[in-house]
Design a protein around this motif. Structure first.
Motif, PDB file in Angstrom:
ATOM      1  N   GLN A  32      34.816  51.205  29.014  1.00 16.75           N
ATOM      2  CA  GLN A  32      35.466  49.925  29.249  1.00 16.75           C
ATOM      3  C   GLN A  32      34.500  48.779  28.972  1.00 16.75           C
ATOM      4  O   GLN A  32      33.321  48.836  29.346  1.00 16.75           O
ATOM      5  N   ILE A  33      35.031  47.736  28.302  1.00 17.58           N
ATOM      6  CA  ILE A  33      34.276  46.487  28.162  1.00 17.58           C
ATOM      7  C   ILE A  33      35.261  45.405  28.532  1.00 17.58           C
ATOM      8  O   ILE A  33      36.256  45.209  27.838  1.00 17.58           O
ATOM      9  N   GLY A  34      35.045  44.731  29.642  1.00 18.53           N
ATOM     10  CA  GLY A  34      36.061  43.770  30.050  1.00 18.53           C
ATOM     11  C   GLY A  34      35.539  42.742  31.010  1.00 18.53           C
ATOM     12  O   GLY A  34      34.414  42.816  31.495  1.00 18.53           O
ATOM     13  N   ASP A  35      36.374  41.751  31.265  1.00 26.86           N
ATOM     14  CA  ASP A  35      36.008  40.742  32.247  1.00 26.86           C
ATOM     15  C   ASP A  35      37.231  40.401  33.088  1.00 26.86           C
ATOM     16  O   ASP A  35      38.310  40.932  32.849  1.00 26.86           O
ATOM     17  N   ILE A  36      37.045  39.524  34.083  1.00 25.70           N
ATOM     18  CA  ILE A  36      38.158  39.174  34.958  1.00 25.70           C
ATOM     19  C   ILE A  36      38.964  38.064  34.324  1.00 25.70           C
ATOM     20  O   ILE A  36      38.594  37.526  33.277  1.00 25.70           O
ATOM     21  N   ASP A  37      40.058  37.694  34.991  1.00 25.33           N
ATOM     22  CA  ASP A  37      40.828  36.549  34.526  1.00 25.33           C
ATOM     23  C   ASP A  37      39.951  35.319  34.520  1.00 25.33           C
ATOM     24  O   ASP A  37      39.127  35.136  35.411  1.00 25.33           O
ATOM     25  N   HIS A  38      40.141  34.484  33.503  1.00 23.04           N
ATOM     26  CA  HIS A  38      39.274  33.322  33.369  1.00 23.04           C
ATOM     27  C   HIS A  38      39.657  32.202  34.317  1.00 23.04           C
ATOM     28  O   HIS A  38      39.675  31.048  33.949  1.00 23.04           O
ATOM     29  N   LYS A  39      39.969  32.555  35.523  1.00 20.38           N
ATOM     30  CA  LYS A  39      40.305  31.493  36.468  1.00 20.38           C
ATOM     31  C   LYS A  39      39.350  31.600  37.622  1.00 20.38           C
ATOM     32  O   LYS A  39      39.170  32.657  38.202  1.00 20.38           O
ATOM     33  N   MET A  40      38.741  30.479  37.954  1.00 21.68           N
ATOM     34  CA  MET A  40      37.712  30.495  38.990  1.00 21.68           C
ATOM     35  C   MET A  40      38.381  30.642  40.348  1.00 21.68           C
ATOM     36  O   MET A  40      39.183  29.797  40.741  1.00 21.68           O
ATOM     37  N   PRO A  41      38.057  31.683  41.100  1.00 18.14           N
ATOM     38  CA  PRO A  41      38.611  31.776  42.450  1.00 18.14           C
ATOM     39  C   PRO A  41      37.870  30.831  43.389  1.00 18.14           C
ATOM     40  O   PRO A  41      36.765  30.395  43.079  1.00 18.14           O
ATOM     41  N   THR A  42      38.473  30.515  44.533  1.00 20.78           N
ATOM     42  CA  THR A  42      37.802  29.623  45.477  1.00 20.78           C
ATOM     43  C   THR A  42      36.690  30.389  46.178  1.00 20.78           C
ATOM     44  O   THR A  42      36.859  31.540  46.559  1.00 20.78           O
ATOM     45  N   ALA A  43      35.581  29.694  46.354  1.00 22.59           N
ATOM     46  CA  ALA A  43      34.469  30.343  47.042  1.00 22.59           C
ATOM     47  C   ALA A  43      34.712  30.291  48.541  1.00 22.59           C
ATOM     48  O   ALA A  43      35.250  29.316  49.058  1.00 22.59           O
ATOM     49  N   VAL A  44      34.377  31.382  49.239  1.00 21.63           N
ATOM     50  CA  VAL A  44      34.481  31.390  50.699  1.00 21.63           C
ATOM     51  C   VAL A  44      33.096  31.733  51.251  1.00 21.63           C
ATOM     52  O   VAL A  44      32.204  32.128  50.511  1.00 21.63           O
ATOM     53  N   THR A  45      32.917  31.580  52.558  1.00 18.54           N
ATOM     54  CA  THR A  45      31.578  31.811  53.102  1.00 18.54           C
ATOM     55  C   THR A  45      31.313  33.298  53.315  1.00 18.54           C
ATOM     56  O   THR A  45      30.179  33.746  53.250  1.00 18.54           O
TER      57      THR A  45
END
Lengths: 573, 490
Positions: free
Chosen positions: A390-403
């Motif tokens: 596999q060669i892949g990445d996640i969806d190109h949408k930045m998730p919100t950062a949490v603590t």
């Protein structure tokens, strides 16, 4: 630091980055404390000099040769920067000068005319450079008043903050040159005061630090120091004979610094060239004999080739390149051979392709991948995609950062020492992890490869059993473990060989990024499995050598730097 | 006061005026005023020298009649009066200037005047401020002073610099050193027609004119030279500045500089009569043309990049055997796709004999893009391309306002031009290599210092000697310090 320690570490201090300038400033400061040359009780003491200066000055004022000067601030004990020898005297600069004058504000032009004008660029390292002149005409109203006289000092009163205060001594024919308005001319009583000595004082770091810097006014990006302030700066004044001895001594020592600096520069340039040429002959070796010679050379001159930590990188890259040319290992006949392995991959792949998720047939033939350079006969070239699960990445949408939550690594967490940094990642929520990790789920044994930004082209092996996700600045590469050694793959991805392929296929300007498509089509040299393992072992060994070298260079450099700094600030003599 | 200071103070005055909005309008205002001043100065000169010349200007509207406050003293109109004169008389009259009774040079000049004023506009709403501007212009711009002629380029520099939007459409002021070098190398001869299809403020044209002027031996020849300098500029303001520039250089009727877009006319409509002997130009790059412009080009060359369109056009506009020098960005050299096809055509139809690679910063402060001057001759295919990498002058790291590129820097290229050999800066590439490389013309200097590796063993010897020398010198310094300080201590 005492003098003994200083001498013991002299070589390290002198070789440290910025070491020579530090030595120069040390010499000047010692000179200004009366430590460089011995005092001679026979010399006429400084206060007698000042008496004579005052007497001469009064006459000049009475004869209207010079205007009556402004009153100077009286000198309080608390003003004095440090202790000076008995025979010396602290005086205000205004006391020993005939005049302080601003230069001509007449517009100067590059067209050759009668009178060359010194401007701030002409002042370099305490000297005046006689080039890059602009000119004014003889007939301007400021002349002949503002003609430079032999022995005048020019002080730069307006410039950027760091450069205000630089001063140069004019030694040349009088009545031929003039100077620009952002310079102040300091004309001294040269019968009693050595211009060379005052020039040294003004350019010394004590004077700049205590007399100039605190009083600089900054406005609109320009820093300023005016004539009134200049008059009131404090000058340590030795007897005239001693002034001259100090100047002579400083000149001698600076001359030695110059020579050493030049020799050091020649040496460092030659080392750069030597490294370049040694590596080039290693890379360009065509026969095994040539290679052996070149390698022996690099090996024997390991320490000559690198003196600064940065130098080690090119050694690393050349070792990697040799590894991928099959030159670090011996070739044996192995079963299965590289081409048998590739065929096995293809057979295995054919089954899933018949399933419903069959992709479009790839036009690239992984069994007949053209090579970038020659590899041993037993090797093959193939495409990265082909040896990876596999060669892949996640969806190109930045998730919100949490603590708190799932670690979310990005390119910045790929450390230079070859590991992944879990100490300070961003975190995302469980839900985001579930949603985003549908395409890829990094786990132990995967490779994280950065593909965006300044740190692109770095590959790191996941060595821990943590649940985490990576941002789209990286991609996940999961090898087909039974067909490729994961460490071999990592070394390949980390080498210039991979990055150069990627860069040549992108045309973007500015922040570069590597597309997944380009990564999948990387051409990779493919040895049989046994040899892959041997290559990894060999490269591991070499990398360790490089790491040690770099670490020790870095350490000694840091030590030298701090030694130099402490010598200059705290040398007690 | 220097010219650039004058321009600055004029702009400051205009800033106070409610009618003038933004740099573009300020420059527009300054543009027509300077033009009119120079036109009037020249008119006076023509009337003096040529008995047959009949000025098209109505007497009372001549610049000196209302602008010269030194001569007119208190009678010089200002405030409302001046505004009435300019808005109520000057503009309406000049826009509708009667040309029927004129002939010859006067007719041409009248047409020029009319066309300029048709496009121009008086933005200023305060007569008092207008008077201040007029006085400033009078103070510092005297056409009959050779020094002013000499530094006229400075005005453009200043004006364009202040035009904040410069570069939006890809237009940059080409440094004089580059125009001069290009013209010198292309070396136009008497009788040859020189064209700049995107002439901007006329940098190449004036250089070409000065170049040809030196060759002319008689007034008739000079007259023909004036007719053989052709330019086209798309934008009104640079066109006006170009016309003024040409006048300053002594071309009384620069009718050969047209206000038009060379790209608008479909390529196939250009015929033999449009062809010229020489093209020197710096086309706008990175700029976009209005929609549909590219459709005037054959399908395989259709692109929105103006620099590429101009390259195609230049090949078309050259006569067989015609010569060209064109400034292009690196992008054109390495670009693929349509750029490849254009380069294919260039190498096939023309002899691209030389590419001079200019360093960064030549066009600063407008852009830091790297550029090249391509020299080619139409008619024979390319066999080899010579590259010359222009170095910064010794000690310089870039060009800037105070240290611009100077023409003397090109002396090395000029000396090399006729006697070419590979040097540290020059190298030769056979066309086959370029073709094999997919028409990539962006070829790095193989002779650059640092690319050639000497024998490591020899270097090691030198290095070891250098190590010893550095050590000795360090020791000498140390010894001297020890001697000095220990004596100081005792």
């Amino acid at each position: 630091m005492d003098f003994k320690t200083f001498l013991e570490n002299f070589d390290a201090i002198a070789e440290a980055p910025g070491g020579i300038p530090k030595l120069r400033s040390l010499i000047l400061d010692l000179a200004m404390r009366g430590k460089l040359v011995p005092q001679n009780p026979e010399d006429d003491p400084a206060f007698e000099l000042i008496e004579k200066v005052r007497f001469t000055k009064k006459h000049l004022i009475n004869d209207k040769k010079i205007p009556k000067p402004k009153n100077l601030d009286s000198i309080k004990d608390s003003d004095l920067p440090y202790e000076i020898p008995q025979e010396w005297l602290w005086v205000r600069l205004g006391e020993i000068t005939k005049l302080l004058e601003y230069g001509t504000s007449e517009k100067a032009s590059e067209v050759r005319d009668d009178v060359p004008v010194f401007r701030m660029n002409n002042i370099q390292n305490g000297k005046l450079l006689f080039d890059n002149f602009k000119y004014v005409s003889q007939s301007i109203k400021d002349l002949p008043k503002l003609y430079l006289q032999n022995g005048d000092l020019l002080f730069n009163r307006t410039n950027s903050y760091e450069l205000v205060g630089k001063t140069g001594l004019f030694r040349g024919e009088s009545n031929c040159y003039t100077f620009a308005s952002y310079l102040i001319r300091i004309s001294l009583f040269s019968e009693y005061i050595s211009s060379e000595f005052v020039n040294l004082v003004i350019n010394s770091s004590y004077f700049q630090q205590t007399q100039i810097r605190p009083e600089i006014v900054q406005q609109c990006g320009q820093a300023n120091f005016n004539g009134t302030k200049l008059q009131n700066t404090l000058i340590p004044l030795p007897p005239l004979a001693e002034q001259k001895r100090i100047v002579e001594k400083v000149d001698e020592l600076m001359g030695l610094c110059d020579r050493y600096e030049a020799a050091k520069k020649t040496r460092d340039n030659l080392r750069q060239k030597l490294r370049g040429s040694a590596i080039a002959s290693l890379m360009n070796a065509e026969t095994d004999e040539e290679l052996d010679v070149a390698w022996a050379f690099v090996r024997n001159n390991w320490h000559n080739l690198s003196q600064y930590p940065e130098d080690v990188n090119s050694l690393r890259q050349s070792a990697l390149k040799l590894a991928f040319q099959g030159r670090l290992t011996q070739q044996f006949t192995e079963t299965p051979s590289a081409s048998e392995l590739l065929k096995a991959i293809q057979e295995e792949q054919e089954e899933p392709v018949t399933k419903k998720n069959s992709r479009k047939k790839n036009t690239l033939d992984p069994l007949n991948c053209p090579g970038i350079f020659d590899v041993p006969q037993a090797w093959k070239w193939t495409y990265l995609d082909f040896v990876c699960e596999q060669i892949g990445d996640i969806d190109h949408k930045m998730p919100t950062a949490v603590t708190q939550g799932v670690p979310f690594l990005s390119a910045k967490d790929l450390k230079d020492d070859g590991t992944l940094d879990f100490s300070d990642p961003k975190y995302i929520s469980e839900e985001d992890y579930e949603r985003l990790s549908r395409k890829i789920k990094p786990r132990k044994g995967d490779i994280i490869y950065s593909r965006i930004g300044a740190k692109l082209g770095k590959a790191r092996l996941v060595e821990v059993n943590t649940t985490f996700l990576i941002s789209y600045s990286c991609c996940l590469i999961r090898p087909k473990y039974q067909f490729i050694n994961v460490k071999y793959l990592r070394y390949f991805l980390d080498s210039k060989l991979a990055l150069e392929q990627a860069i040549s296929s992108t045309q973007s300007i500015g922040v570069p990024d590597l597309g997944l498509g380009a990564i999948k089509q990387y051409k990779i040299p493919y040895p049989p499995l046994g040899e892959q393992k041997r290559i990894v072992a060999k490269v591991d060994e070499l990398m360790q050598l490089c790491d040690q070298l770099e670490a020790s260079l870095r350490q000694s450099q840091q030590r030298a730097e701090s030694l130099a700094a402490s010598a200059i600030n705290h040398l007690t003599i | 006061m220097s010219l650039s200071a004058t321009i600055k103070s004029i702009q400051d005055i205009m800033r106070k005026d409610v009618g003038v909005d933004g740099d573009a309008q300020r420059i527009g205002q300054l543009g027509w005023m300077v033009f009119y001043k120079i036109f009037s100065d020249q008119d006076a000169e023509l009337e003096l020298n040529d008995d047959n010349y009949d000025s098209p200007l109505p007497l009372d509207l001549r610049w000196d009649e209302w602008a010269d406050s030194e001569r007119l003293g208190k009678n010089a109109p200002t405030g409302e009066d001046l505004l009435k004169l300019v808005d109520g008389q000057l503009f309406p009259t000049l826009k509708e200037l009667a040309v029927e009774d004129l002939d010859g040079i006067a007719l041409e000049r009248a047409k020029l005047l009319r066309s300029v004023f048709e496009d121009a506009y008086n933005y200023m709403k305060s007569g008092t401020l207008l008077r201040q501007v007029v006085d400033k212009i009078n103070e510092s711009i005297d056409f009959n002073q050779s020094q002013t002629r000499h530094v006229f380029g400075d005005i453009y520099e200043q004006i364009l610099k202040n035009l904040q939007s410069a570069g939006n459409a890809g237009e940059f002021y080409t440094p004089r050193a580059v125009t001069q070098f290009a013209v010198d190398m292309v070396n136009p001869q008497l009788g040859e027609k020189v064209l700049d299809p995107a002439c901007g403020t006329g940098g190449f044209l004036t250089c070409a004119y000065e170049h040809l002027k030196k060759q002319a031996n008689s007034p008739e020849q000079l007259e023909r030279v004036k007719q053989s300098i052709l330019g086209v500029e798309k934008k009104q303001l640079p066109h006006l500045l170009c016309v003024t520039n040409m006048m300053v250089h002594g071309i009384e009727v620069p009718t050969t500089v047209r206000h038009d877009n060379t790209l608008r006319k479909p390529l196939r409509d250009y015929g033999r009569e449009d062809q010229v002997d020489i093209v020197v130009t710096n086309p706008p790059f990175g700029g976009m043309e209005e929609d549909g412009i590219e459709r005037g080009f054959p399908t395989e060359f259709q692109t929105r990049e103006t620099a590429d369109l101009f390259l195609v056009l230049v090949m078309e506009l050259l006569k067989d055997g015609g010569r060209a020098a064109i400034v292009l960005p690196d992008g054109t050299l390495f670009g693929e796709g349509i750029k490849t096809r254009i380069k294919q055509k260039l190498l096939r139809d023309c002899n691209l004999h030389t590419i001079v690679r200019l360093p960064n910063g030549v066009f600063s402060p407008y852009t830091s893009i790297r550029t090249n001057v391509l020299f080619f001759t139409k008619g024979t295919p390319t066999t080899e391309v010579w590259y010359y990498e222009h170095p910064y002058p010794p000690g310089a790291k870039s060009y800037n306002k105070t240290k611009p590129m100077r023409i003397e820097e090109f002396d090395a290229e000029k000396a090399w031009w006729e006697k070419r050999e590979e040097t540290e800066y020059a190298w030769k590439v056979p066309v086959e290599t370029i073709v094999a490389n997919g028409y990539n013309l962006d070829i790095k200097n193989p002779n650059a210092p640092g690319n050639i590796h000497e024998d490591p063993v020899e270097l090691l010897k030198q290095y070891q000697e250098a190590v010893i020398k550095a050590e000795n010198d360090r020791q000498a310094l140390k010894n001297s310090l020890v001697a000095t300080l220990e004596r100081g201590e005792s």
